[in-house]
Design a protein around this motif. Structure first.
Motif, mmCIF file in Angstrom:
data_model
loop_
_atom_site.group_PDB
_atom_site.id
_atom_site.type_symbol
_atom_site.label_atom_id
_atom_site.label_comp_id
_atom_site.label_asym_id
_atom_site.label_seq_id
_atom_site.Cartn_x
_atom_site.Cartn_y
_atom_site.Cartn_z
ATOM 1 N N GLN A 111 0.835 -1.203 0.000
ATOM 2 C CA GLN A 111 0.000 0.000 0.000
ATOM 3 C C GLN A 111 0.872 1.257 0.000
ATOM 4 O O GLN A 111 0.597 2.222 -0.721
ATOM 5 C CB GLN A 111 -0.909 -0.007 1.230
ATOM 6 C CG GLN A 111 -1.802 1.233 1.343
ATOM 7 C CD GLN A 111 -2.474 1.344 2.692
ATOM 8 O OE1 GLN A 111 -2.018 0.749 3.668
ATOM 9 N NE2 GLN A 111 -3.552 2.099 2.760
ATOM 10 N N ARG A 112 1.921 1.247 0.792
ATOM 11 C CA ARG A 112 2.819 2.405 0.832
ATOM 12 C C ARG A 112 3.556 2.574 -0.489
ATOM 13 O O ARG A 112 3.824 3.707 -0.916
ATOM 14 C CB ARG A 112 3.799 2.252 1.993
ATOM 15 C CG ARG A 112 3.105 2.343 3.350
ATOM 16 C CD ARG A 112 4.014 1.973 4.506
ATOM 17 N NE ARG A 112 3.310 2.124 5.775
ATOM 18 C CZ ARG A 112 3.823 1.777 6.961
ATOM 19 N NH1 ARG A 112 5.044 1.254 7.013
ATOM 20 N NH2 ARG A 112 3.115 1.945 8.060
ATOM 21 N N ALA A 113 3.887 1.475 -1.133
ATOM 22 C CA ALA A 113 4.522 1.561 -2.455
ATOM 23 C C ALA A 113 3.574 2.193 -3.468
ATOM 24 O O ALA A 113 4.007 2.963 -4.343
ATOM 25 C CB ALA A 113 4.947 0.167 -2.920
ATOM 26 N N VAL A 114 2.293 1.879 -3.355
ATOM 27 C CA VAL A 114 1.309 2.487 -4.259
ATOM 28 C C VAL A 114 1.219 3.985 -4.003
ATOM 29 O O VAL A 114 1.169 4.787 -4.944
ATOM 30 C CB VAL A 114 -0.070 1.818 -4.074
ATOM 31 C CG1 VAL A 114 -1.147 2.597 -4.819
ATOM 32 C CG2 VAL A 114 -0.030 0.380 -4.578
ATOM 33 N N ARG A 115 1.201 4.388 -2.739
ATOM 34 C CA ARG A 115 1.189 5.820 -2.422
ATOM 35 C C ARG A 115 2.415 6.508 -3.007
ATOM 36 O O ARG A 115 2.309 7.607 -3.589
ATOM 37 C CB ARG A 115 1.162 6.018 -0.903
ATOM 38 C CG ARG A 115 -0.154 5.660 -0.234
ATOM 39 C CD ARG A 115 -0.046 5.803 1.277
ATOM 40 N NE ARG A 115 0.381 7.125 1.662
ATOM 41 C CZ ARG A 115 -0.445 8.157 1.879
ATOM 42 N NH1 ARG A 115 -1.747 7.995 1.733
ATOM 43 N NH2 ARG A 115 0.009 9.336 2.241
ATOM 44 N N MET A 116 3.562 5.888 -2.859
ATOM 45 C CA MET A 116 4.794 6.452 -3.391
ATOM 46 C C MET A 116 4.726 6.572 -4.908
ATOM 47 O O MET A 116 5.130 7.585 -5.490
ATOM 48 C CB MET A 116 5.977 5.568 -2.981
ATOM 49 C CG MET A 116 7.338 6.159 -3.271
ATOM 50 S SD MET A 116 8.677 5.131 -2.586
ATOM 51 C CE MET A 116 8.675 3.772 -3.750
ATOM 52 N N SER A 117 4.189 5.555 -5.556
ATOM 53 C CA SER A 117 4.055 5.567 -7.015
ATOM 54 C C SER A 117 3.098 6.658 -7.474
ATOM 55 O O SER A 117 3.341 7.327 -8.483
ATOM 56 C CB SER A 117 3.578 4.196 -7.504
ATOM 57 O OG SER A 117 3.343 4.212 -8.895
ATOM 58 N N VAL A 118 2.005 6.851 -6.738
ATOM 59 C CA VAL A 118 1.034 7.882 -7.112
ATOM 60 C C VAL A 118 1.660 9.272 -7.007
ATOM 61 O O VAL A 118 1.469 10.124 -7.879
ATOM 62 C CB VAL A 118 -0.227 7.773 -6.241
ATOM 63 C CG1 VAL A 118 -1.113 9.005 -6.389
ATOM 64 C CG2 VAL A 118 -1.011 6.523 -6.613
ATOM 65 N N VAL A 119 2.424 9.512 -5.944
ATOM 66 C CA VAL A 119 3.117 10.801 -5.801
ATOM 67 C C VAL A 119 4.051 11.016 -6.990
ATOM 68 O O VAL A 119 4.091 12.110 -7.580
ATOM 69 C CB VAL A 119 3.905 10.845 -4.479
ATOM 70 C CG1 VAL A 119 4.808 12.071 -4.428
ATOM 71 C CG2 VAL A 119 2.953 10.848 -3.290
#
Length: 466
Positions: free
Chosen positions: A164-172
């Protein structure tokens, strides 16, 4: 006292006996510093890192901050990743339930009033019968099979958290990339529109000279060719801007439409000497590394699950009930029934199934070890490449600025020479085309430099922090 001590000893033994290896993080020797451009190395004593900073500190454009904030709230991938965490939380509860006894209860009741002709034959009339029962079953986890399974499920839960945190990082990263791309296209559109105005003036001037007989018709046609070269760029740039806006709106979880992109400082040079920290910090910051480690922890736990199946399995069940043939004696202690059953099962021959399961679990763990180590090496490579990109895109932008300055002066001198009759119009067209191309390339260089900050921040594991 003896029985109490024996019970305590038994409980400790039941809780502590788990077959299979306990997890130990594989040894990975990180380099003392990152490799930068031209084999330069970062300061190994510098522990501060831009990767530890919140995205709002790194990207200070108010428009971009608003876009990122909206995306982290509404983006579908972010929401899906959050649901997967909730799904795995439920799965942990399901898996852990096997460690505990099960208890169930139930009851039955029957009542009937029979005709007199039948009632005399049966005896009591009306008929009544009922019962209540409770049952329990438990498979003691002597060898840690269920506890290892829970350990693996919890590792999978943490894996989903890091995913989930990787997805947040990718979205940023994606939102910042889209924003800087749009701002670069905006600037190229402005340059093209300014160039069209200048070239339109050249066409008008050349037409007057041609009509007066001072210039040949070929000069007018060449001026028109130069004008239409610039005008043909405008629709393409407008198309790219609108498509990028739609792509950005999708990241925001919104329907196609416009977004704010007017910040004049979006393509300003990236700050120099960005802190990167030391390589060993990546093992505790990058979501993909920590996600890979949780996969490894789960694989390690599965070895214990497979080993436990080689040992005897004890199952215990018990049941108790009350019943009677009249409502008045339904709860009569004389009608109670209590029994218990215990069974001990030991696998003797299963055609190599158990051995195969254990070998599979071990091989999967070895695979996850290699995957974990590969992910770490890939992270070091990403940071090194990002540092090189930051350095080289800055150098490219500086050289491109010098090229634009020279091209502007060459274009000015060519027009002066043409107006003085010292050169042909071809020289004006050539220097003008060179200037236009250099200006567009400068914007591309500025865009690449801005994106290099995004790449470095992502490589250092930044962007997922709240």
């Amino acid at each position: 006292m003896v029985s109490a001590g024996a019970a305590a000893l038994l409980s400790v033994w039941l809780a502590g006996c788990m077959v299979g290896p306990n997890y130990k993080r594989p040894q990975v020797a990180p380099p003392p510093a990152y490799r930068g451009a031209d084999n330069a190395v970062t300061d190994a004593a510098q522990t501060a890192s831009v990767g530890d900073q919140n995205w709002a500190t790194v990207f200070q454009e108010p428009e971009l901050q608003d876009l990122i904030r909206t995306a982290l709230k509404n983006n579908y991938d972010v929401q899906i990743a959050a649901k997967r965490v909730l799904e795995q939380q439920a799965q942990v509860k399901i898996t852990r339930a096997a460690e505990f006894p099960t208890l169930s209860g139930g009851g039955t009741g029957l009542g009937a009033e029979l005709p007199n002709s039948l009632g005399n034959q049966v005896g009591s009339n009306p008929l009544a019968d009922g019962s209540f029962s409770f049952s329990a079953a438990w498979t003691p986890d002597f060898w840690g099979q269920y506890r290892r399974a829970t350990e693996g499920a919890r590792a999978t839960l943490l894996q989903q958290v890091w995913a989930q945190r990787a997805v947040r990082m990718s979205v940023v990263q994606q939102v910042a990339t889209a924003y800087f791309t749009i701002r670069a296209l905006d600037r190229q559109l402005e340059i093209s529109q300014e160039t069209v105005k200048i070239r339109q003036q050249s066409v008008d001037l050349t037409k007057r000279l041609t009509d007066g007989g001072s210039s040949p018709l070929s000069d007018l046609r060449q001026a028109e060719e130069s004008l239409y070269t610039a005008t043909s760029e405008i629709p393409q740039l407008e198309q790219q801007i609108q498509e990028e806006e739609n792509a950005l709106r999708l990241l925001l979880g919104q329907d196609p439409g416009t977004v704010a992109h007017t910040d004049p400082h979006a393509l300003d040079p990236v700050p120099q000497a960005l802190p990167t920290g030391i390589p060993s910090q990546l093992l505790e910051r990058r979501p993909d590394i920590l996600e890979a480690e949780e996969q490894l922890i789960n694989a390690n736990a599965q070895i214990g699950v497979a080993k436990a199946q080689f040992f005897p399995q004890l199952s215990i069940s018990a049941s108790a009930g009350l019943g009677g043939d009249e409502w008045s004696n339904l709860f009569d202690p004389g009608g109670h029934t209590v029994y218990g059953i215990g069974s001990l099962t030991q696998a003797i021959f299963e055609g190599g199934k158990l051995k195969g399961q254990l070998n599979l679990a071990k091989a999967q763990k070895e695979e996850m070890v290699l995957n974990y180590q590969k992910t770490i090496k890939g992270a070091f490579r990403d940071v090194s490449n990002a540092l090189i990109t930051v350095n080289k895109t800055r150098a490219t932008r500086e050289q491109q600025e010098r090229l634009v300055a020279s091209a502007e002066d060459a274009s000015r001198l060519a027009r002066m020479r043409y107006q003085g009759g010292a050169t042909s119009y071809l020289e004006v067209l050539t220097t003008d085309a060179t200037l236009y191309s250099a200006q567009l390339n400068l914007v591309t260089a500025q865009q690449n430099e801005a994106l290099s900050l995004v790449t470095l921040y992502d490589a250092l594991g930044g962007g997922w922090q709240e």
